[in-house]
Write a protein that holds these residues in place. Structure first.
Motif, PDB file in Angstrom:
ATOM      1  N   UNK A  65      13.612  32.585  18.777  1.00 42.51           N
ATOM      2  CA  UNK A  65      12.455  32.207  17.959  1.00 42.51           C
ATOM      3  C   UNK A  65      11.200  33.015  18.269  1.00 42.51           C
ATOM      4  N   UNK A  66      11.254  33.822  19.348  1.00 37.26           N
ATOM      5  CA  UNK A  66      10.048  34.481  19.840  1.00 37.26           C
ATOM      6  C   UNK A  66      10.100  36.008  19.770  1.00 37.26           C
ATOM      7  N   UNK A  67      11.288  36.593  19.466  1.00 35.15           N
ATOM      8  CA  UNK A  67      11.424  38.048  19.499  1.00 35.15           C
ATOM      9  C   UNK A  67      12.274  38.542  18.330  1.00 35.15           C
ATOM     10  N   UNK A  68      12.380  39.882  18.215  1.00 35.39           N
ATOM     11  CA  UNK A  68      13.126  40.524  17.144  1.00 35.39           C
ATOM     12  C   UNK A  68      14.614  40.209  17.282  1.00 35.39           C
ATOM     13  N   UNK A  69      15.160  39.493  16.315  1.00 33.96           N
ATOM     14  CA  UNK A  69      16.546  39.031  16.386  1.00 33.96           C
ATOM     15  C   UNK A  69      17.531  40.195  16.380  1.00 33.96           C
ATOM     16  N   UNK A  70      17.278  41.223  15.558  1.00 27.91           N
ATOM     17  CA  UNK A  70      18.192  42.362  15.479  1.00 27.91           C
ATOM     18  C   UNK A  70      18.303  43.065  16.830  1.00 27.91           C
ATOM     19  N   UNK A  71      17.188  43.303  17.461  1.00 26.26           N
ATOM     20  CA  UNK A  71      17.211  43.968  18.750  1.00 26.26           C
ATOM     21  C   UNK A  71      17.901  43.115  19.814  1.00 26.26           C
ATOM     22  N   UNK A  72      17.664  41.816  19.780  1.00 28.82           N
ATOM     23  CA  UNK A  72      18.299  40.919  20.743  1.00 28.82           C
ATOM     24  C   UNK A  72      19.823  40.959  20.619  1.00 28.82           C
ATOM     25  N   UNK A  73      20.324  40.889  19.386  1.00 26.23           N
ATOM     26  CA  UNK A  73      21.772  40.889  19.165  1.00 26.23           C
ATOM     27  C   UNK A  73      22.370  42.251  19.524  1.00 26.23           C
ATOM     28  N   UNK A  74      21.703  43.318  19.112  1.00 26.81           N
ATOM     29  CA  UNK A  74      22.195  44.672  19.389  1.00 26.81           C
ATOM     30  C   UNK A  74      22.299  44.919  20.892  1.00 26.81           C
ATOM     31  N   UNK A  75      21.274  44.566  21.620  1.00 22.64           N
ATOM     32  CA  UNK A  75      21.271  44.757  23.068  1.00 22.64           C
ATOM     33  C   UNK A  75      22.330  43.876  23.739  1.00 22.64           C
ATOM     34  N   UNK A  76      22.530  42.685  23.201  1.00 23.13           N
ATOM     35  CA  UNK A  76      23.540  41.781  23.759  1.00 23.13           C
ATOM     36  C   UNK A  76      24.938  42.368  23.610  1.00 23.13           C
ATOM     37  N   UNK A  77      25.238  42.928  22.432  1.00 22.92           N
ATOM     38  CA  UNK A  77      26.540  43.549  22.207  1.00 22.92           C
ATOM     39  C   UNK A  77      26.812  44.646  23.238  1.00 22.92           C
ATOM     40  N   UNK A  78      25.862  45.573  23.340  1.00 21.01           N
ATOM     41  CA  UNK A  78      26.051  46.711  24.236  1.00 21.01           C
ATOM     42  C   UNK A  78      26.236  46.301  25.688  1.00 21.01           C
ATOM     43  N   UNK A  79      25.410  45.380  26.133  1.00 18.54           N
ATOM     44  CA  UNK A  79      25.484  44.920  27.516  1.00 18.54           C
ATOM     45  C   UNK A  79      26.808  44.214  27.783  1.00 18.54           C
ATOM     46  N   UNK A  80      27.267  43.427  26.828  1.00 15.03           N
ATOM     47  CA  UNK A  80      28.514  42.682  26.995  1.00 15.03           C
ATOM     48  C   UNK A  80      29.718  43.602  27.182  1.00 15.03           C
ATOM     49  N   UNK A  81      29.785  44.657  26.382  1.00 13.05           N
ATOM     50  CA  UNK A  81      30.907  45.594  26.500  1.00 13.05           C
ATOM     51  C   UNK A  81      30.877  46.277  27.865  1.00 13.05           C
ATOM     52  N   UNK A  82      29.696  46.732  28.273  1.00 16.37           N
ATOM     53  CA  UNK A  82      29.561  47.427  29.552  1.00 16.37           C
ATOM     54  C   UNK A  82      29.972  46.535  30.722  1.00 16.37           C
TER      55      UNK A  82
END
Length: 431
Positions: A65-82
């Motif tokens: 609710x407080x930040x850019x949703x697209x960036x949050x999801x994108x960063x989450x994907x990348x970190x999860x795979x790594x």
């Protein structure tokens, strides 16, 4: 709001019943040895999932609710795979997972983490009904695929469970995509590094507590396998699964509690009222459910799950008190998480882990020469002690932070009315 609680609780009951059916199949088809193997596999996945959640975990509910949703999801994907790759490699190196299922664990962890991110996004926007439906679909897919592999393709070993588990999360990761991305506006990745640092900061505060808690109640698995073997681990794993079934309601209520308090603009009065109402209900429910659980005759357990699990009843006796306290602690810990007070949960988990690791590891030389049931009973006792100390710490912190009086803890006839009427009046939210 009440419908959300009931819906979440109902979906958890349904999922638990299906999971119970899967456990029944596992115990009869694979025996205690196979159940132990599955327990180690799921523990490995849970460890990796906790690590991936340092970015893209429960902190998403607070940050979306407080930040850019697209960036949050994108960063989450990348970190999860790594982290899935690194985590699987480390578990393999230290021989903490079944060797034959290393690649399966890697794939499951990646698809599980994708689905987990999606489900947290759905929870954050308070689409509780969709959140519940997806959870139900996953367990149905898992059971259905497992039955097909076992009885149609005749794969009569643990691989049928592993494959079904993997495929169910592949399906859920794909099915949940539209519910997330239709609510996201694609933007650039400007300042995403700064956002990643914030995600790590919030995620670390939350997940260090969760990771410590995971080790607190699952470190014993490695101790048991090392000292008594995988068959003994299978017996203990079934005992913990049965006792943790009591957590259905606490976890359901905590899920809704966390989302509502996080979106209540830090209204402490409301948070205190909601938490106390939930806490009282959880205590009564857990007390009754645990009492009924320990009344189940050992002969029934042996009949239902096979003779290898006859001694599970003894484990339930020792775990009972700790299970009740941990149920209550679930509600209190989500109160602190909702306000970003993660250090309190972290300290509580670390205190519990110190007890589990300190006593458990110190007794390994003794455990090696003990009968396996004596080892399992000792581990169960250590677990209950750990839960008791953790709960005591968070409970007194809650009393202090929320300024709770003794009279506030008394269960009265008005509690159910407060639980329903206040939620409906103050925070009714159209799904």
């Amino acid at each position: 709001m009440l419908k959300k609680v009931i819906g979440t609780f109902g979906s958890r009951i349904f999922c638990t019943l299906i999971a119970f059916g899967i456990v029944l199949i596992n115990s009869h088809e694979f025996g205690a040895q196979g159940v132990g193997t599955i327990g180690l596999f799921i523990l490995g996945l849970t460890i990796i999932q906790n690590l991936t959640s340092f970015v893209g975990g429960p902190s998403l509910v607070y940050m979306l609710p407080r930040h850019n949703a697209f960036q949050l999801i994108f960063l989450s994907y990348g970190f999860n795979v790594l982290i899935s790759i690194i985590g699987t490699f480390l578990l393999f190196i230290f021989r903490l997972i079944p060797y034959e299922y290393v690649w399966h664990l890697l794939l499951v962890s990646i698809f599980f983490s994708f689905y987990y991110v999606h489900s947290l996004f759905i929870l954050a926007i308070e689409k509780i009904k969709i959140y519940n439906v997806l959870a139900v679909l996953q367990i149905i897919f898992q059971l259905g695929l497992m039955l097909i592999l076992l009885y149609f393709f005749n794969i009569k070993n643990v691989a049928s469970y592993i494959y079904a588990y993997l495929l169910s999360y592949v399906l859920m990761a794909v099915i949940s995509i539209p519910y997330v991305w239709k609510n996201i506006k694609i933007t650039n990745l400007k300042n995403s590094f700064s956002l990643l640092k914030q995600m790590l900061t919030y995620g670390f505060a939350i997940q260090i507590a969760n990771f410590a808690q995971l080790l607190n109640y699952r470190l014993s698995y490695y101790i048991i396998e090392f000292c008594s073997g995988r068959k003994a681990l299978g017996v203990f794993d079934l005992g913990t699964k049965l006792s943790e079934a009591v957590w259905i309601l606490p976890k359901s209520m905590a899920t809704v509690q966390y989302a509502r308090i996080s979106n209540s603009k830090e209204n402490k009065i409301y948070a205190k009222k909601l938490t106390l109402a939930f806490l009282k209900l959880v205590f009564v429910f857990s007390l009754i459910a645990t009492f009924l659980l320990v009344l189940i005759p050992a002969s029934w357990i042996a009949f239902i799950f096979s003779a290898e699990f006859f001694e599970v009843k003894q484990i339930l006796y020792v775990l009972a008190f700790g299970i009740i306290l941990f149920s209550c602690n679930t509600i209190i810990s989500h109160y602190f998480s909702s306000f970003g007070l993660y250090k309190i949960n972290t300290y509580a988990s670390i205190i519990g882990l110190i007890i589990t690791a300190g006593i458990g590891l110190a007794l390994i030389p003794v455990f090696i020469s003990m009968p396996y049931m004596d080892v399992l009973m000792s581990i169960a006792g250590i677990t209950t002690l750990s839960y008791t100390v953790s709960f005591t710490y968070t409970f007194f912190k809650f009393i202090k932070d929320a300024k709770v009086k003794v009279r506030d803890l008394k269960i009265t006839s008005n509690d159910l009315s407060i639980l329903t009427n206040e939620i409906k009046k103050i925070l009714r939210h159209k799904q």
